[in-house]
Design an enzyme around this catalytic site. Sequence first.
Site, PDB file in Angstrom:
ATOM      1  N   LEU A  62       0.878  -1.158   0.000  1.00  0.00           N
ATOM      2  CA  LEU A  62       0.000   0.000   0.000  1.00  0.00           C
ATOM      3  C   LEU A  62       0.922   1.217   0.000  1.00  0.00           C
ATOM      4  CD1 LEU A  62      -2.695  -0.869   2.707  1.00  0.00           C
ATOM      5  CD2 LEU A  62      -3.194  -0.183   0.355  1.00  0.00           C
ATOM      6  N   SER A  63       0.909   1.974  -1.079  1.00  0.00           N
ATOM      7  CA  SER A  63       1.830   3.105  -1.181  1.00  0.00           C
ATOM      8  C   SER A  63       1.525   4.150  -0.117  1.00  0.00           C
ATOM      9  CB  SER A  63       1.733   3.740  -2.564  1.00  0.00           C
ATOM     10  OG  SER A  63       2.138   2.829  -3.564  1.00  0.00           O
ATOM     11  N   CYS A  64       2.532   4.943   0.205  1.00  0.00           N
ATOM     12  CA  CYS A  64       2.350   5.976   1.224  1.00  0.00           C
ATOM     13  C   CYS A  64       1.321   7.004   0.753  1.00  0.00           C
ATOM     14  CB  CYS A  64       3.681   6.633   1.568  1.00  0.00           C
ATOM     15  SG  CYS A  64       4.382   7.661   0.280  1.00  0.00           S
TER      16      CYS A  64
END
Length: 386
Positions: free
Chosen positions: A90-92
Amino acid sequence: MSELSDLQSRLTNTMETQDLWPADSPWVRRAAENAPRHTFATDRVWDWDGDTYAPVDQARDSARWASLVYGGVYDSTITQVTEGLPTSSLSCEAVVADMLDSLVLEPGHTTLELGTATGRNAALLATRAGPGRVTSVEVDPQLAAAARTNLSLAMADVEVVVGAGELGVPGAGPFDRVMATYAVEVVPWAWVEQTRPGGRLVTPWGRLGHVALTVAPDGCSATGWMQGLATFMPARGTDQGKIWEQVRGDEAPDAEGAFGRTLEPLHRDANVLFALRVILPDIRIRTEADQGVTAWVHDGNSSWATIIAPQTGQAVAYQGGPRRLVTELEEAWQAWETHGAPGLYEFGMTRTPEEQYIWSNDPDTGPKWSTDAPALKTAEQHGATQ
């Protein structure tokens, strides 16, 4: 569940405090709030313990799991590890928002996403583009299946296709918008072909930043500006080369000498680091500040350098291998300054069927650097006008 909602609110508020929600795309914040990170997170996430990525299961340690899902605004959440390396996340939140803003997505836009992962980014895209307007490609069948479940629970109408991301969706399109969620060194030409003329393509480049390209009216090229800095996972199966310890080995340095520059800008100024990444595309640089600055430099193969700059006194460089990386670094740094020391947002990219290059200030008249050059290689060396 209230704890997770509290963590989500804290992250949302921190994004606001740091002015990270894009003002030109207010829909991004609303979409993110309606698709909480924890509803797309895997039951097992991963945390670096200093030596390896260790699993953290929600069922066994819910508090730690939640803290990894809702870290800081620049913290991604590792959701898959393969052979010791992260392969999905899950990307920042900050980068997700920035890239969606860069896409300039409007309702009704047909959109192609490369790299479905957990499905959250596809859900955000669908919130804006509308039902049935987003197609997402995922190479891992298990990830694709899990993403379909997540998207269904979120009531997001997205088509998830299992396939190789670099191919896009053969025979489909052209799409109004194309977005990749993983880094590529060279933008696959299929992505440009599957974007309509005048359409926009946003992708991470080189694991260090992301670029937004607009396809030319004739469809024969795509050009645009760098949009921001971040570190991205590479495409699945990418040969990432050797790590520092493997390149360094146990042999004594075969060269030692003074380093004529201060290392502070390399550590503090992302513009310097990005410029060196452009001019020396195969060189990797890591810095650390502690009673001075130390830089570790290597080519992922057989050459390395360590530069130690104390708080006072002369910086010293040690190096080994067939290449003289310290000299290359100094020459690249000088070349950047000679061209006016352009900042990150003054760099852009052009992709044609035959080549890809980075330029600064102007795509036609500015200096150009090939993205696959092993050392300094400007357009001047190709006979082009600087």
